[in-house]
Design a protein around this motif. Structure first.
Motif, PDB file in Angstrom:
ATOM      1  N   ILE A 108      -5.816  -4.713  -4.818  1.00 53.18           N
ATOM      2  CA  ILE A 108      -4.650  -4.099  -4.175  1.00 53.18           C
ATOM      3  C   ILE A 108      -5.094  -3.044  -3.172  1.00 53.18           C
ATOM      4  O   ILE A 108      -4.590  -2.994  -2.039  1.00 53.18           O
ATOM      5  CB  ILE A 108      -3.702  -3.489  -5.235  1.00 53.18           C
ATOM      6  N   ALA A 109      -6.047  -2.206  -3.549  1.00 55.66           N
ATOM      7  CA  ALA A 109      -6.542  -1.170  -2.642  1.00 55.66           C
ATOM      8  C   ALA A 109      -7.172  -1.791  -1.402  1.00 55.66           C
ATOM      9  O   ALA A 109      -6.952  -1.310  -0.277  1.00 55.66           O
ATOM     10  CB  ALA A 109      -7.546  -0.278  -3.365  1.00 55.66           C
ATOM     11  N   GLU A 158      -4.376  -3.113   0.792  1.00 54.00           N
ATOM     12  CA  GLU A 158      -3.667  -2.024   1.463  1.00 54.00           C
ATOM     13  C   GLU A 158      -4.484  -1.491   2.635  1.00 54.00           C
ATOM     14  O   GLU A 158      -3.943  -1.173   3.695  1.00 54.00           O
ATOM     15  CB  GLU A 158      -3.350  -0.897   0.472  1.00 54.00           C
ATOM     16  N   LYS A 179      -4.249  -4.004   5.365  1.00 51.42           N
ATOM     17  CA  LYS A 179      -2.927  -3.904   5.973  1.00 51.42           C
ATOM     18  C   LYS A 179      -2.899  -2.760   6.984  1.00 51.42           C
ATOM     19  O   LYS A 179      -2.364  -2.914   8.091  1.00 51.42           O
ATOM     20  CB  LYS A 179      -1.872  -3.668   4.888  1.00 51.42           C
TER      21      LYS A 179
END
Length: 115
Positions: A84-85, A88, A91
């Protein structure tokens, strides 16, 4: 939580970091040794972690297979958090790139208008 993720002073310097992370700690904050049920019965031979202080135990008790399941789940959670990190961060990079491309497009539109 049953596992320790902190180093514990000079005495543990000879141990590897992964050994320290795998130690099961009782409620006293001490290493809970791996033991085996010695009494005849349905749990004979089953391994467990328990408080090392006797007779004044803190009451800590976990079956070894439960501890391993918890560690597996913790590892999966850590891997998911890491992914997830990373996503992100990617992104954020892509959003910056889109912003720069939009700025470049506006400049090019101005150049085309001038021509």
């Amino acid at each position: 939580m049953a596992t320790s993720h902190e180093s514990s002073g000079n005495s543990s310097r000879s141990r590897s970091r992964s050994d320290q992370q795998c130690q099961v700690m009782c409620y006293h904050g001490e290493i809970a040794p791996l033991r085996e049920v010695k009494y005849n019965g349905p749990t004979y031979g089953k391994k467990f972690y328990g408080c090392s202080y006797r007779p004044r135990t803190c009451g800590y008790f976990k079956w070894a297979d439960e501890v391993h399941e918890i560690r597996d789940l913790q590892m999966r959670l850590l891997e998911e958090d890491t992914e997830i990190a990373e996503l992100e961060m990617e992104k954020g990079f892509l959003e910056d790139k889109i912003k720069r491309l939009k700025e470049t497009k506006l400049k090019l539109d101005d150049v085309v208008e001038e021509l």
